[in-house]
Design a protein around this motif. Structure first.
Motif, PDB file in Angstrom:
ATOM      1  N   GLU A   1       0.853  -1.189   0.000  1.00  0.00           N
ATOM      2  CA  GLU A   1       0.000   0.000   0.000  1.00  0.00           C
ATOM      3  C   GLU A   1       0.893   1.244   0.000  1.00  0.00           C
ATOM      4  OE1 GLU A   1      -3.244  -0.279   2.991  1.00  0.00           O
ATOM      5  OE2 GLU A   1      -2.358  -2.275   3.310  1.00  0.00           O
ATOM      6  N   ALA A   2       0.882   1.994  -1.090  1.00  0.00           N
ATOM      7  CA  ALA A   2       1.777   3.138  -1.270  1.00  0.00           C
ATOM      8  C   ALA A   2       1.667   4.151  -0.127  1.00  0.00           C
ATOM      9  CB  ALA A   2       1.495   3.823  -2.607  1.00  0.00           C
ATOM     10  N   GLU A   3       0.477   4.401   0.348  1.00  0.00           N
ATOM     11  CA  GLU A   3       0.292   5.406   1.410  1.00  0.00           C
ATOM     12  C   GLU A   3       0.885   4.970   2.744  1.00  0.00           C
ATOM     13  OE1 GLU A   3      -3.417   7.659   1.613  1.00  0.00           O
ATOM     14  OE2 GLU A   3      -4.004   6.623  -0.242  1.00  0.00           O
ATOM     15  N   ARG A   4       1.172   3.692   2.906  1.00  0.00           N
ATOM     16  CA  ARG A   4       1.777   3.208   4.148  1.00  0.00           C
ATOM     17  C   ARG A   4       3.306   3.166   4.084  1.00  0.00           C
ATOM     18  NH1 ARG A   4      -1.277  -0.973   7.682  1.00  0.00           N
ATOM     19  NH2 ARG A   4      -3.336  -0.074   7.670  1.00  0.00           N
ATOM     20  N   VAL A   5       3.880   3.389   2.907  1.00  0.00           N
ATOM     21  CA  VAL A   5       5.328   3.320   2.766  1.00  0.00           C
ATOM     22  C   VAL A   5       5.977   4.465   3.546  1.00  0.00           C
ATOM     23  CG1 VAL A   5       7.261   3.517   1.151  1.00  0.00           C
ATOM     24  CG2 VAL A   5       5.282   2.090   0.576  1.00  0.00           C
TER      25      VAL A   5
ATOM     26  N   VAL B   1       5.710   3.689  -6.180  1.00  0.00           N
ATOM     27  CA  VAL B   1       5.033   4.229  -4.999  1.00  0.00           C
ATOM     28  C   VAL B   1       4.562   5.656  -5.273  1.00  0.00           C
ATOM     29  CG1 VAL B   1       5.393   5.000  -2.608  1.00  0.00           C
ATOM     30  CG2 VAL B   1       6.161   2.719  -3.320  1.00  0.00           C
ATOM     31  N   ARG B   2       5.442   6.471  -5.837  1.00  0.00           N
ATOM     32  CA  ARG B   2       5.093   7.875  -6.126  1.00  0.00           C
ATOM     33  C   ARG B   2       3.859   7.957  -7.031  1.00  0.00           C
ATOM     34  NH1 ARG B   2       9.873   9.899  -7.169  1.00  0.00           N
ATOM     35  NH2 ARG B   2      10.061  10.985  -5.196  1.00  0.00           N
ATOM     36  N   GLU B   3       3.780   7.095  -8.034  1.00  0.00           N
ATOM     37  CA  GLU B   3       2.638   7.099  -8.959  1.00  0.00           C
ATOM     38  C   GLU B   3       1.324   6.796  -8.257  1.00  0.00           C
ATOM     39  OE1 GLU B   3       3.441   4.347 -12.130  1.00  0.00           O
ATOM     40  OE2 GLU B   3       5.249   5.428 -12.752  1.00  0.00           O
ATOM     41  N   GLU B   4       1.376   6.030  -7.173  1.00  0.00           N
ATOM     42  CA  GLU B   4       0.162   5.618  -6.471  1.00  0.00           C
ATOM     43  C   GLU B   4      -0.260   6.584  -5.358  1.00  0.00           C
ATOM     44  OE1 GLU B   4      -1.906   2.890  -6.987  1.00  0.00           O
ATOM     45  OE2 GLU B   4      -0.784   2.635  -8.848  1.00  0.00           O
ATOM     46  N   LEU B   5       0.623   7.501  -4.988  1.00  0.00           N
ATOM     47  CA  LEU B   5       0.308   8.416  -3.886  1.00  0.00           C
ATOM     48  C   LEU B   5      -0.657   9.500  -4.335  1.00  0.00           C
ATOM     49  CD1 LEU B   5       3.840   8.889  -2.292  1.00  0.00           C
ATOM     50  CD2 LEU B   5       1.890   7.663  -1.308  1.00  0.00           C
ATOM     51  N   PRO B   6      -1.586   9.903  -3.468  1.00  0.00           N
ATOM     52  CA  PRO B   6      -2.492  11.000  -3.809  1.00  0.00           C
ATOM     53  C   PRO B   6      -1.735  12.319  -3.995  1.00  0.00           C
ATOM     54  CG  PRO B   6      -3.105  10.000  -1.690  1.00  0.00           C
ATOM     55  CD  PRO B   6      -1.882   9.307  -2.182  1.00  0.00           C
ATOM     56  N   SER B   7      -0.645  12.473  -3.259  1.00  0.00           N
ATOM     57  CA  SER B   7       0.203  13.662  -3.388  1.00  0.00           C
ATOM     58  C   SER B   7       1.649  13.187  -3.568  1.00  0.00           C
ATOM     59  CB  SER B   7       0.064  14.544  -2.141  1.00  0.00           C
ATOM     60  OG  SER B   7       0.859  15.689  -2.287  1.00  0.00           O
ATOM     61  N   PRO B   8       2.097  13.024  -4.819  1.00  0.00           N
ATOM     62  CA  PRO B   8       3.431  12.470  -5.091  1.00  0.00           C
ATOM     63  C   PRO B   8       4.589  13.242  -4.465  1.00  0.00           C
ATOM     64  CG  PRO B   8       2.125  12.586  -7.109  1.00  0.00           C
ATOM     65  CD  PRO B   8       1.364  13.303  -6.043  1.00  0.00           C
ATOM     66  N   THR B   9       4.405  14.522  -4.181  1.00  0.00           N
ATOM     67  CA  THR B   9       5.495  15.319  -3.606  1.00  0.00           C
ATOM     68  C   THR B   9       5.801  14.942  -2.164  1.00  0.00           C
ATOM     69  OG1 THR B   9       3.962  17.077  -2.965  1.00  0.00           O
ATOM     70  CG2 THR B   9       5.069  17.308  -5.108  1.00  0.00           C
ATOM     71  N   THR B  10       4.950  14.122  -1.546  1.00  0.00           N
ATOM     72  CA  THR B  10       5.216  13.713  -0.167  1.00  0.00           C
ATOM     73  C   THR B  10       6.299  12.637  -0.076  1.00  0.00           C
ATOM     74  OG1 THR B  10       3.433  12.069  -0.167  1.00  0.00           O
ATOM     75  CG2 THR B  10       2.881  14.304   0.617  1.00  0.00           C
ATOM     76  N   LEU B  11       6.679  12.041  -1.218  1.00  0.00           N
ATOM     77  CA  LEU B  11       7.774  11.067  -1.222  1.00  0.00           C
ATOM     78  C   LEU B  11       9.050  11.830  -1.581  1.00  0.00           C
ATOM     79  CD1 LEU B  11       8.393   8.036  -0.809  1.00  0.00           C
ATOM     80  CD2 LEU B  11       8.360   7.830  -3.308  1.00  0.00           C
ATOM     81  N   ALA B  12       9.895  12.024  -0.582  1.00  0.00           N
ATOM     82  CA  ALA B  12      11.125  12.807  -0.755  1.00  0.00           C
ATOM     83  C   ALA B  12      12.318  11.875  -0.924  1.00  0.00           C
ATOM     84  CB  ALA B  12      11.323  13.720   0.445  1.00  0.00           C
ATOM     85  N   LYS B  13      13.436  12.463  -1.316  1.00  0.00           N
ATOM     86  CA  LYS B  13      14.649  11.681  -1.563  1.00  0.00           C
ATOM     87  C   LYS B  13      15.861  12.421  -1.006  1.00  0.00           C
ATOM     88  CE  LYS B  13      17.447  10.346  -5.535  1.00  0.00           C
ATOM     89  NZ  LYS B  13      17.504  10.422  -7.009  1.00  0.00           N
ATOM     90  N   LEU B  14      16.695  11.684  -0.275  1.00  0.00           N
ATOM     91  CA  LEU B  14      17.987  12.173   0.198  1.00  0.00           C
ATOM     92  C   LEU B  14      19.022  11.099  -0.109  1.00  0.00           C
ATOM     93  CD1 LEU B  14      16.872  13.746   3.607  1.00  0.00           C
ATOM     94  CD2 LEU B  14      17.726  14.991   1.602  1.00  0.00           C
ATOM     95  N   ASN B  15      20.254  11.307   0.306  1.00  0.00           N
ATOM     96  CA  ASN B  15      21.334  10.370   0.002  1.00  0.00           C
ATOM     97  C   ASN B  15      21.952   9.806   1.265  1.00  0.00           C
ATOM     98  OD1 ASN B  15      21.499  10.741  -2.975  1.00  0.00           O
ATOM     99  ND2 ASN B  15      21.745  12.853  -2.324  1.00  0.00           N
ATOM    100  N   THR B  16      22.009   8.473   1.338  1.00  0.00           N
ATOM    101  CA  THR B  16      22.689   7.840   2.466  1.00  0.00           C
ATOM    102  C   THR B  16      24.189   7.864   2.181  1.00  0.00           C
ATOM    103  OG1 THR B  16      22.681   5.596   1.564  1.00  0.00           O
ATOM    104  CG2 THR B  16      20.731   6.285   2.815  1.00  0.00           C
ATOM    105  N   PRO B  17      25.008   7.801   3.212  1.00  0.00           N
ATOM    106  CA  PRO B  17      26.453   7.801   2.987  1.00  0.00           C
ATOM    107  C   PRO B  17      26.969   6.581   2.234  1.00  0.00           C
ATOM    108  CG  PRO B  17      25.977   8.373   5.260  1.00  0.00           C
ATOM    109  CD  PRO B  17      24.684   7.925   4.626  1.00  0.00           C
ATOM    110  N   GLY B  18      26.345   5.413   2.393  1.00  0.00           N
ATOM    111  CA  GLY B  18      26.903   4.225   1.788  1.00  0.00           C
ATOM    112  C   GLY B  18      25.985   3.414   0.896  1.00  0.00           C
ATOM    113  N   LEU B  19      24.675   3.663   0.942  1.00  0.00           N
ATOM    114  CA  LEU B  19      23.733   2.822   0.203  1.00  0.00           C
ATOM    115  C   LEU B  19      23.045   3.543  -0.953  1.00  0.00           C
ATOM    116  CD1 LEU B  19      22.057   0.989   3.214  1.00  0.00           C
ATOM    117  CD2 LEU B  19      23.819   0.099   1.677  1.00  0.00           C
TER     118      LEU B  19
END
Length: 145
Positions: free
Chosen positions: A15-19, A56-74
């Motif tokens: 369920e995309a909204e639970r991610v 997941v972003r495609e299924e969200l009612p508001s796609p901008t709520t899925l943000a992205k940052l960078n982990t140091p190693g992954l």
């Protein structure tokens, strides 16, 4: 619903909204899959993290709520802004191996290689719970922790 593939080849619906978080698996997790998805459970799947985040972003009612940052190693970590809080101060002595800042994603502390300002901006755009930083006219960031 987002359909992903478990390591045994079976399909699973997420369920995309639970991610809460999506990221590449670490060395200990990698035998279980390529990507870790934190939602109502932790799931390991065979799709690449970028693909899972896109689905997941495609299924969200508001796609901008899925943000992205960078982990140091992954590599990148995608997360639900409304379920996150930060930036959280990282003491100077813990800023090793590419760790610059952190945030809470759900109840888990996630270290990132992005500056506190980048974390703040990402959370602000995604509807996260913001913690003030010094560059935003407060001295909280320099306070003793």
């Amino acid at each position: 619903m987002v359909e992903v593939t478990l390591t045994d080849g079976n399909k699973m619906q997420v369920e995309a909204e639970r991610v809460v978080r999506i990221r590449r698996t670490g060395p200990v997790e990698s035998p279980h899959g390529v990507t870790r998805i934190d939602w109502k459970i932790v799931s390991y799947v065979m799709e690449e993290p970028e693909e899972v985040a896109s689905l997941v972003r495609e299924e969200l009612p508001s796609p901008t709520t899925l943000a992205k940052l960078n982990t140091p190693g992954l590599g990148p970590v995608w997360f639900s802004g409304p379920k996150s809080q930060g930036p959280i101060p990282v003491p100077k002595e813990w800023q090793t191996d590419g760790i610059v800042s952190s945030l809470y994603i759900g109840t888990s502390l996630q270290y990132v290689g992005d500056s506190p300002e980048v974390v703040y901006d990402a959370l602000e755009k995604a509807g996260g719970d913001l913690v003030p930083i010094r560059s935003r006219t407060t001295h909280f960031w320099d306070a003793e922790v």
